[in-house]
Scaffold this motif. Sequence first.
Motif, PDB file in Angstrom:
ATOM      1  N   VAL A  57       0.847  -1.184   0.000  1.00 52.45           N
ATOM      2  CA  VAL A  57       0.000   0.000   0.000  1.00 52.45           C
ATOM      3  C   VAL A  57       0.887   1.239   0.000  1.00 52.45           C
ATOM      4  O   VAL A  57       1.735   1.412   0.872  1.00 52.45           O
ATOM      5  CB  VAL A  57      -0.933   0.018   1.223  1.00 52.45           C
ATOM      6  CG1 VAL A  57      -1.767   1.303   1.249  1.00 52.45           C
ATOM      7  CG2 VAL A  57      -1.848  -1.207   1.203  1.00 52.45           C
ATOM      8  N   LEU A  58       0.678   2.102  -0.996  1.00 50.29           N
ATOM      9  CA  LEU A  58       1.480   3.308  -1.167  1.00 50.29           C
ATOM     10  C   LEU A  58       0.603   4.529  -0.892  1.00 50.29           C
ATOM     11  O   LEU A  58      -0.292   4.845  -1.678  1.00 50.29           O
ATOM     12  CB  LEU A  58       2.040   3.388  -2.587  1.00 50.29           C
ATOM     13  CG  LEU A  58       2.851   2.179  -3.065  1.00 50.29           C
ATOM     14  CD1 LEU A  58       3.109   2.268  -4.553  1.00 50.29           C
ATOM     15  CD2 LEU A  58       4.171   2.120  -2.313  1.00 50.29           C
ATOM     16  N   GLY A  59       0.868   5.219   0.217  1.00 46.75           N
ATOM     17  CA  GLY A  59       0.103   6.410   0.545  1.00 46.75           C
ATOM     18  C   GLY A  59       0.727   7.631  -0.102  1.00 46.75           C
ATOM     19  O   GLY A  59       1.915   7.916   0.091  1.00 46.75           O
ATOM     20  N   GLY A  73      -2.695  11.413   1.605  1.00 46.08           N
ATOM     21  CA  GLY A  73      -3.069  10.027   1.364  1.00 46.08           C
ATOM     22  C   GLY A  73      -2.541   9.056   2.399  1.00 46.08           C
ATOM     23  O   GLY A  73      -3.033   7.921   2.501  1.00 46.08           O
ATOM     24  N   VAL A  74      -1.560   9.482   3.200  1.00 43.52           N
ATOM     25  CA  VAL A  74      -0.933   8.553   4.142  1.00 43.52           C
ATOM     26  C   VAL A  74      -1.873   8.126   5.272  1.00 43.52           C
ATOM     27  O   VAL A  74      -1.939   6.936   5.603  1.00 43.52           O
ATOM     28  CB  VAL A  74       0.396   9.127   4.681  1.00 43.52           C
ATOM     29  CG1 VAL A  74       1.009   8.195   5.720  1.00 43.52           C
ATOM     30  CG2 VAL A  74       1.384   9.339   3.532  1.00 43.52           C
ATOM     31  N   PRO A  75      -2.652   9.032   5.909  1.00 42.04           N
ATOM     32  CA  PRO A  75      -3.598   8.560   6.935  1.00 42.04           C
ATOM     33  C   PRO A  75      -4.638   7.597   6.374  1.00 42.04           C
ATOM     34  O   PRO A  75      -5.039   6.644   7.059  1.00 42.04           O
ATOM     35  CB  PRO A  75      -4.254   9.859   7.431  1.00 42.04           C
ATOM     36  CG  PRO A  75      -3.298  10.942   7.084  1.00 42.04           C
ATOM     37  CD  PRO A  75      -2.642  10.505   5.814  1.00 42.04           C
ATOM     38  N   VAL A  76      -5.079   7.832   5.150  1.00 42.90           N
ATOM     39  CA  VAL A  76      -6.023   6.918   4.502  1.00 42.90           C
ATOM     40  C   VAL A  76      -5.350   5.570   4.268  1.00 42.90           C
ATOM     41  O   VAL A  76      -5.900   4.510   4.586  1.00 42.90           O
ATOM     42  CB  VAL A  76      -6.514   7.500   3.156  1.00 42.90           C
ATOM     43  CG1 VAL A  76      -7.536   6.570   2.513  1.00 42.90           C
ATOM     44  CG2 VAL A  76      -7.112   8.890   3.346  1.00 42.90           C
ATOM     45  N   ALA A  77      -4.145   5.612   3.735  1.00 50.04           N
ATOM     46  CA  ALA A  77      -3.409   4.388   3.420  1.00 50.04           C
ATOM     47  C   ALA A  77      -3.054   3.603   4.672  1.00 50.04           C
ATOM     48  O   ALA A  77      -2.991   2.362   4.639  1.00 50.04           O
ATOM     49  CB  ALA A  77      -2.138   4.737   2.640  1.00 50.04           C
ATOM     50  N   LEU A 106       2.987  -0.750   4.504  1.00 51.71           N
ATOM     51  CA  LEU A 106       2.689   0.624   4.119  1.00 51.71           C
ATOM     52  C   LEU A 106       3.967   1.313   3.672  1.00 51.71           C
ATOM     53  O   LEU A 106       4.995   1.228   4.342  1.00 51.71           O
ATOM     54  CB  LEU A 106       2.075   1.385   5.297  1.00 51.71           C
ATOM     55  CG  LEU A 106       1.839   2.885   5.098  1.00 51.71           C
ATOM     56  CD1 LEU A 106       0.767   3.127   4.035  1.00 51.71           C
ATOM     57  CD2 LEU A 106       1.443   3.549   6.424  1.00 51.71           C
ATOM     58  N   GLU A 107       3.877   2.009   2.558  1.00 51.96           N
ATOM     59  CA  GLU A 107       4.999   2.785   2.034  1.00 51.96           C
ATOM     60  C   GLU A 107       4.484   4.183   1.701  1.00 51.96           C
ATOM     61  O   GLU A 107       3.287   4.368   1.428  1.00 51.96           O
ATOM     62  CB  GLU A 107       5.575   2.107   0.774  1.00 51.96           C
ATOM     63  CG  GLU A 107       6.737   2.822   0.108  1.00 51.96           C
ATOM     64  CD  GLU A 107       7.957   2.926   1.007  1.00 51.96           C
ATOM     65  OE1 GLU A 107       7.902   3.744   1.954  1.00 51.96           O
ATOM     66  OE2 GLU A 107       8.940   2.217   0.760  1.00 51.96           O
TER      67      GLU A 107
END
Length: 222
Positions: free
Chosen positions: A31-33, A38-42, A53-54
């Motif tokens: 998963v690439l945020g 986009g990172v909190p969603v990812a 997570l990346e």
Amino acid sequence: MRDQVFADRRDAGRALARKLEDYRGREDVVVLGLARGGVPVAFEVAKALGAPLEVFTVRKIGAPGQEELAMGAIATGGAVVMNYAVVDQLGIPPGRFDLAAERATVELERREQAYRGDRRPIELEGKTAMLVDDGLATGTTMRASVRAVRELGPERVVVAVPTAPASVCRELASLVDDVVCVTQPTPLVAVGQSYRDFTQTTDDEVHALLAAADAGQDDPAF
């Protein structure tokens, strides 16, 4: 049916994860945020799917005098996408676009260092790369991300977002292997209209979420 409105990005991530059940428990998924929003969603998506997570850095290239209007975008690896409709409509000369792209590159490199530090990137060759953002209005930044991530050799590319116009989802569907979107409001003037709390994500939050994901923590403290 009314368009869905999310409490915040974490809530949107949990709603998006429910649409991604087919990817749960698969060892090939990364998963690439898209930084930053986009990172909190990812984070929520990666947690629900049991996937690593990346962070994937993408920087909008704002139009002169209208910085919120994307005339292009640049992503990790140097991939640049021009939004020809905006460039033509505003009559932006190539030199002006190139100068703005150079400034965006400086900020992108700063963010890469701030988010990643000494953290080594996750290998994507042969994997399913799932690009996650907090939403799409024009899709310009996501197209830049798709182009950049293709250079890293994934077997499949998936775009997953909580909110985007149907027209943007259809366009992206021709570029990637799968597009998953929770709600498709029409018109979508701004991504923030799909959120009650759309407070800007900070560099510190991105760093904390990545550290929590690496440590297997469910609820990082900011």
